[in-house]
Every structure is written in structure tokens, then in C-alpha cells.
Write an enzyme that holds these catalytic residues in place. Structure first.
Site, PDB file in Angstrom:
ATOM      1  N   CYS A 195     -20.696  73.144  43.030  1.00  0.00           N
ATOM      2  CA  CYS A 195     -20.007  72.099  42.266  1.00  0.00           C
ATOM      3  C   CYS A 195     -20.135  72.351  40.770  1.00  0.00           C
ATOM      4  O   CYS A 195     -19.246  72.030  39.998  1.00  0.00           O
ATOM      5  CB  CYS A 195     -20.565  70.727  42.614  1.00  0.00           C
ATOM      6  SG  CYS A 195     -20.059  70.170  44.239  1.00  0.00           S
ATOM      7  N   CYS A 349     -20.555  84.825  32.347  1.00  0.00           N
ATOM      8  CA  CYS A 349     -19.975  83.688  33.083  1.00  0.00           C
ATOM      9  C   CYS A 349     -20.750  82.450  32.670  1.00  0.00           C
ATOM     10  O   CYS A 349     -21.167  82.342  31.515  1.00  0.00           O
ATOM     11  CB  CYS A 349     -20.017  83.925  34.588  1.00  0.00           C
ATOM     12  SG  CYS A 349     -21.684  84.158  35.250  1.00  0.00           S
TER      13      CYS A 349
END
Ligand SMILES: [Zn+2]
Length: 391
Positions: A195, A349
Site C-alpha cells: 500500500c 525509487c
């Protein structure tokens, strides 16, 4: 299915008043409410699923309610973790959740476990409870929760959420399958976004968390048909619920006929592999810190910084000068032709897992001096520019 818990001797006058809307439901009645009073339920995690689960378990009158969480409340939690409020930011989640629970129902006992659930303590912690509600968000803890519950012979209610999709089931090896019967192997590292990477619609937590409480109450009091042997799949965009049968796998390594897993694994992180072996190899000796990247940029070094996250994430926060090429374009190979041959490639990232996977691909393609940023954007925010929003 028989009720899991024996009824308490009696309800007090205060309890009768408080639970009257339960008591007048014939299926619950005095006996059911006394069972809830006697029940000991542990909620693993006071996050997205744990928030609604704890609130409703408390309101329902579950007599002993445990909460285990090691994390502290962050501003980015408040979009869905409704058990915590603005003034709780920075406070341990277990303590903040316990305070909300006491406010909702002072008649129950709350047990705070402000610690990480580990292979060292999981058996001892679980053994104090009748039923577990699993609100964890990572595969390593999920497999550990499953294994401990099966080894202790305890039922647990599992739930998972991602963007608009939710799933829930009751795993109880004595009466049906376990999580390993459904998912014998963890997904390959990096394949299933969390999530934190992919996002979650806040209200989805309430949809799935309330199913978990619903099932917990049914198992504790022995009413209805619990989700044992069934997987509930919820699609919030289509607004559909469907349940599919899940069979007990006779070959299950944990709950099958000839189990090979007879105690907890030593290392669940390793079992689920935070990053693949290729990525680990590529990253070893080729990982720089966010501060190093900043000093390279400041010194005018010939670097090409590539952000491998998704466009939404790039829009929220990005490292100055970084070019967005999402990880999928590395997986299908189309990213490679966009990389300049005459510059040093620096990948990043959010936290360093995805960029390590991409680094392996880039190095394989011949960019041997490419590196990635350990800790990703989060580390950049922490060490280089704290004014940027962490997400
Ligand atoms: Zn199994």
C-alpha cells in the site's frame, strides 16, 4: 461451528444497558454477549485494518482486547487509520489505539503490546488470546502469523487491502484451510506492490476491517457461517462482493497430512525475500546514499538520475533533475534505449527495493557502472531535504 469461547458468569447492569441492542438479537442474546465478555482477541497492527477492527471489537464488548504494533503514528496514516487523531502524530500506535478503545468502552480490558511481533515473541503473545485479527501489511509477518496460529491451534481472521481491492478469510486449520493452503509460496519479491507503494482508498480499510470483526464475532459466539474455507473478494469500484471456495490442501507443508513445517521458520524476511537474489547481487558495491547523490549533483558530475517509481508518486515528490521511467519499462526492456551511454546511470525509487531490481536489469544490459540510491526518496527527504513531504 461450535462457539469458540465459554460465556462469562454474568453481565453487570452497566453492561446490560450498554449492549442492549445486541441482547435483543435472538442469535446473540445474553449467552452471546457473555461469550464476547469472556473473549480474548488480539489485533496484530493498529493501522489501516486494525483501526476499524479495534474500534468495533471494543464497542462490541470483547472483554480482553490486545493490540500489538511497534510503529508510531505518522501524518500519512490519518487518511485511513481512524483510531488515531492529529494530536497522536508521533505517538506509539499501540498506545494511541488503546486510548481510543478505552474512550469507546471503559468496561473492557485493553492490553498494549508496544513491540515488534517477532519469531521470538509471537508464540507467547498469541497464547494469551482465543482469536487473532491479522491487520498486517507485509508478507513476512502474514506467514509468521499464520504459522504461529496453526501451530497453536488458534483461528485467525485475515484481511488484505490494495487500492480498491480487498480480501478477507478465516483461517482455522482445525476446521479448514490455512493461509499456506491458499498461498503456498510468497509472491516473487517486487511483484506485489505494498500500500505504501501503490496506495489504498482509505474507506476500503473500513469495508474489510468490518468484515474481519463480523467474522470474529461469529467465531467467538458460534453463530452463522464464518468465512472458514471461503475467500471474500471485494471490489470497491465495481461494488461487488464474491466469495470463492478455498480447500484445505492435503499436501500443505503446515496443516496437511505430512507437515514438514512443524515449528516457526527462523527468518520470515528471508522466506519472503525483500529483494531478489539478482537485485541483491547488483546492488552490492553499487549502492550510494542520497547525500552522495546530492554531492555528485552539486559537483556537476555527469550523472543521469532515473526515478523508477510510478507517475503518481513522482508527482507527489521527486528528486530534482530525476527523469521518470517506471519500473515496468525496465521489465519489458523499453527503458534501456532511453538511457544515455555517456553518463553514469543513478536509479532510485521510494525505498530502494524497486531500484535494486531495475539495477540488475540495467547492469545486465551493459551499464556496468550504474548505481542505485539506498533508501530511495525517503532517504533523500530524511538526509538531504526534510522540507519535502514523506508519503
Ligand atoms: Zn494449510
Amino acid at each position: 461451528m461450535p462457539p469458540l469461547v465459554e460465556p462469562a458468569a454474568e453481565l453487570t447492569v452497566d453492561e446490560v444497558r450498554r449492549y442492549s441492542r445486541h441482547l435483543i438479537i435472538p442469535d446473540v442474546g445474553m449467552a452471546g454477549q457473555k461469550r464476547l465478555k469472556n473473549a480474548k482477541v488480539l489485533c496484530v497492527g493498529a493501522g489501516g485494518l486494525g483501526s476499524p477492527a479495534l474500534l468495533y471489537l471494543a464497542a462490541a464488548g470483547v472483554g480482553t482486547l490486545g493490540v500489538i504494533d511497534f510503529d508510531v503514528v505518522d501524518e500519512s496514516n490519518l487518511q485511513r487509520q481512524v483510531i488515531h487523531g492529529q494530536s497522536d502524530v508521533g505517538r506509539p500506535k499501540a498506545e494511541s489505539a488503546a486510548a481510543s478503545v478505552r474512550e469507546i468502552n471503559p468496561l473492557i480490558d485493553v492490553v498494549v503490546h508496544n513491540e515488534v511481533l517477532t519469531t521470538e515473541n509471537v508464540m507467547e503473545v498469541f497464547s494469551g488470546y482465543d482469536l487473532i485479527v491479522d491487520g498486517t501489511d507485509n508478507f513476512a509477518t502474514r506467514y509468521m502469523v499464520n504459522d504461529a496460529a496453526v501451530l497453536l491451534g488458534k483461528p485467525y481472521v485475515w484481511g488484505s487491502i490494495y487500492r480498491f481491492d480487498g480480501q478477507a478469510s478465516v483461517f482455522w486449520a482445525e476446521h479448514g484451510p490455512c493461509y499456506r493452503c491458499l498461498y503456498p509460496e510468497p509472491p516473487p519479491p517486487g511483484m506485489v506492490p505494498s500500500c505504501a507503494e501503490g496506495g489504498v482508498l482509505g474507506v476500503l480499510c473500513a469495508s474489510i476491517g468490518s468484515i474481519q470483526v463480523n467474522e470474529a464475532i461469529k467465531v467467538l459466539t458460534g453463530i452463522g457461517e464464518p468465512l472458514v474455507g471461503r475467500l471474500m473478494i471485494y471490489d470497491a469500484l465495481e461494488m461487488t462482493y464474491r466469495s470463492v471456495k478455498v480447500r484445505k490442501d492435503p499436501e500443505c507443508v503446515l496443516c496437511g497430512k505430512n507437515p514438514t513445517v512443524t515449528e516457526l521458520l527462523e527468518d520470515y524476511e528471508a522466506f519472503c525475500g525483500a529483494v531478489s537474489a539478482e537485485a541483491q547481487e547488483a546492488a552490492s558495491g553499487s549502492t550510494i546514499t542520497a547525500a552522495e547523490l546530492k554531492s555528485w549533483q552539486d559537483a556537476g558530475e555527469n550523472v543521469y538520475v532515473v526515478d523508477v517509481r510510478e507517475p503518481n508518486e513522482y508527482e507527489i515528490v521527486s528528486i530534482p533533475g530525476a527523469v521518470l521511467i517506471p519500473k515496468g519499462e525496465f521489465l519489458n526492456g523499453s527503458a534501456l534505449e532511453r538511457l544515455p551511454q555517456d553518463k553514469k546511470i543513478v536509479l532510485h525509487c521510494k525505498s530502494g527495493a524497486r531500484s535494486a531490481e531495475c539495477l540488475a536489469i540495467v547492469k545486465n544490459a551493459g551499464f556496468s557502472d550504474a548505481v542505485h540510491v539506498g533508501g530511495g526518496v525517503l532517504s533523500w527527504i530524511k538526509t538531504v531535504d526534510p522540507s519535502l513531504p514523506a508519503y
